[in-house]
Motif scaffolding. Structure first.
Motif, PDB file in Angstrom:
ATOM      1  N   UNK A 121      15.996 -37.419  75.246  1.00 45.47           N
ATOM      2  CA  UNK A 121      16.814 -37.292  76.455  1.00 45.47           C
ATOM      3  C   UNK A 121      16.946 -35.847  76.911  1.00 45.47           C
ATOM      4  N   UNK A 122      16.719 -34.877  76.013  1.00 46.95           N
ATOM      5  CA  UNK A 122      16.780 -33.467  76.396  1.00 46.95           C
ATOM      6  C   UNK A 122      15.374 -32.976  76.730  1.00 46.95           C
ATOM      7  N   UNK A 123      15.163 -32.375  77.893  1.00 44.35           N
ATOM      8  CA  UNK A 123      13.820 -31.913  78.262  1.00 44.35           C
ATOM      9  C   UNK A 123      13.351 -30.757  77.393  1.00 44.35           C
TER      10      UNK A 123
ATOM     11  N   UNK B 210      28.526 -33.300  81.241  1.00 44.23           N
ATOM     12  CA  UNK B 210      28.798 -34.314  80.230  1.00 44.23           C
ATOM     13  C   UNK B 210      29.898 -33.841  79.295  1.00 44.23           C
ATOM     14  N   UNK B 211      29.845 -32.571  78.900  1.00 40.56           N
ATOM     15  CA  UNK B 211      30.863 -32.001  78.017  1.00 40.56           C
ATOM     16  C   UNK B 211      32.246 -32.069  78.665  1.00 40.56           C
TER      17      UNK B 211
ATOM     18  N   UNK C  31      24.006 -39.748  78.041  1.00 39.55           N
ATOM     19  CA  UNK C  31      22.573 -39.957  78.241  1.00 39.55           C
ATOM     20  C   UNK C  31      22.004 -40.935  77.218  1.00 39.55           C
ATOM     21  N   UNK C  32      22.803 -41.297  76.215  1.00 38.86           N
ATOM     22  CA  UNK C  32      22.392 -42.359  75.313  1.00 38.86           C
ATOM     23  C   UNK C  32      22.182 -43.672  76.034  1.00 38.86           C
ATOM     24  N   UNK C  33      22.752 -43.806  77.235  1.00 42.65           N
ATOM     25  CA  UNK C  33      22.525 -45.017  78.029  1.00 42.65           C
ATOM     26  C   UNK C  33      21.084 -45.070  78.535  1.00 42.65           C
ATOM     27  N   UNK C  34      20.436 -43.919  78.695  1.00 40.91           N
ATOM     28  CA  UNK C  34      19.001 -43.907  78.999  1.00 40.91           C
ATOM     29  C   UNK C  34      18.234 -44.549  77.841  1.00 40.91           C
TER      30      UNK C  34
END
Length: 342
Positions: free
Chosen positions: A215-217, A105-106, A16-19
């Motif tokens: 990135x984490x809600x 993701x993990x 999610x670092x790509x976000x």
């Protein structure tokens, strides 16, 4: 439009670092946005050093090119054949649709690292980020967090301390690879204690506008019922915990100053003055990133990362369109209302 100077706080979050890459790409595209300092952990730290190295080499264009090169190299290193088989249900007992986003993701990371020869992130960073350029970067300040395994405390790496080991320490998930040893101390992922830490930005930067790229809600509409979804939400809460505590502490201080009639400008302690004047903003992925967690239908790791990039770019574009005029004037996140008045 008058240029606005901002600091960035970049969360970690695996792919999610790509976000966040997409958010940075949009901010770098706008010459009215001047980045003063960046604090990052895990994937946030990787985005930070890629941006700094590229900026030193060729300004905004160099930063955007280096970020794209970094994430392209991440995609190349994912060992797509094994990864695709994993996601298509090739692993006994695992079906991709049942996996919750962070668990997915993990699982992907586990397949990636077990298939790689050593830690693949070292090769990715070595091939794409010139750390000598990072250390020579004077246009912006970089702060990278990692968690000391023995003490449980956060260590912030900055300036000459930033090298490939510092970034690997910041992104070291202990269930996937061994702790990174620096100066005789072992370190794990910085997200455990600072995801990311705001204190370096408060203490060392002169910018008063702080942008959190999250990135984490924070919140979810539904209460999880199934084991995978429960694990997912536990992970989100855990990795959001440190930033929530810092923002809550800042909100308590701000409310105290307001209730006691204290003007930040009149205080002798610089940190208190900064806390009183700080304008907080946020660009977040939220629950919309859930649909991008399992990239089976996208055909390749690169397409998956590009989809996350597009989501980040679009989120930053919307934020700038709606809120640019607030920069330099007032915050767009009311931290007292959000973190103290539940």
């Amino acid at each position: 439009m008058k240029p606005r100077r901002i600091d960035l706080a970049l969360q970690g979050g695996g792919t999610h670092g790509a976000f966040t890459w997409g958010v940075l790409d949009r901010l770098l595209e706008d010459e009215h946005i001047v980045i003063g300092a960046i604090s990052g952990s895990s994937a946030g730290a990787m985005n930070a050093v890629a941006l700094a190295a590229g900026w030193t080499a060729d300004g905004r264009r160099g930063a955007r090119e280096t970020l794209r090169r970094f994430w392209s190299r991440v995609a190349e290193s994912l060992h797509l054949a094994d990864w695709a088989q994993h996601w298509l249900g090739g692993m006994p007992g695992l079906t991709a649709p049942a996996a919750a986003p962070l668990q997915a993701v993990w699982d992907m990371a586990g397949a990636w690292f077990s298939a790689a020869d050593g830690n693949p992130l070292r090769a990715v960073l070595r091939d794409t980020v010139d750390f000598e350029l990072v250390r020579r970067c004077t246009a912006l300040q970089i702060f990278i967090g990692a968690t000391n395994v023995r003490s449980g405390r956060l260590r912030i790496f900055r300036d000459a301390q930033i090298d490939i080991d510092a970034v690997l320490a910041s992104a070291c998930l202990p269930m996937l690879f061994p702790a990174v040893v620096i100066d005789g101390e072992a370190y794990w992922d910085g997200g455990y204690m600072g995801n990311p830490s705001l204190l370096p930005l408060l203490a060392a930067s002169s910018s008063l506008d702080l942008m959190l790229v999250q990135v984490h809600p924070d919140r979810r509409q539904a209460v999880p019922q199934h084991p995978a979804a429960i694990v997912e939400r536990i992970n989100e809460i855990s990795f959001n915990g440190s930033i929530v505590k810092e923002l809550r502490s800042l909100a308590i201080l701000r409310k105290l100053m307001r209730d006691e009639g204290l003007a930040g400008a009149d205080l002798r302690e610089p940190l208190f003055r900064k806390a009183g004047a700080l304008r907080v903003h946020r660009i977040e992925g939220g629950e919309q990133l859930d649909a991008l967690a399992a990239p089976v239908a996208l055909g390749s790791a690169w397409h998956h990362l590009l989809a996350l990039h597009r989501a980040g770019y679009a989120a930053a574009d919307r934020w700038l369109d709606e809120n640019y005029t607030h920069l330099g004037r007032h915050g767009t996140v009311d931290i007292v209302a959000e973190y103290l008045e539940d």
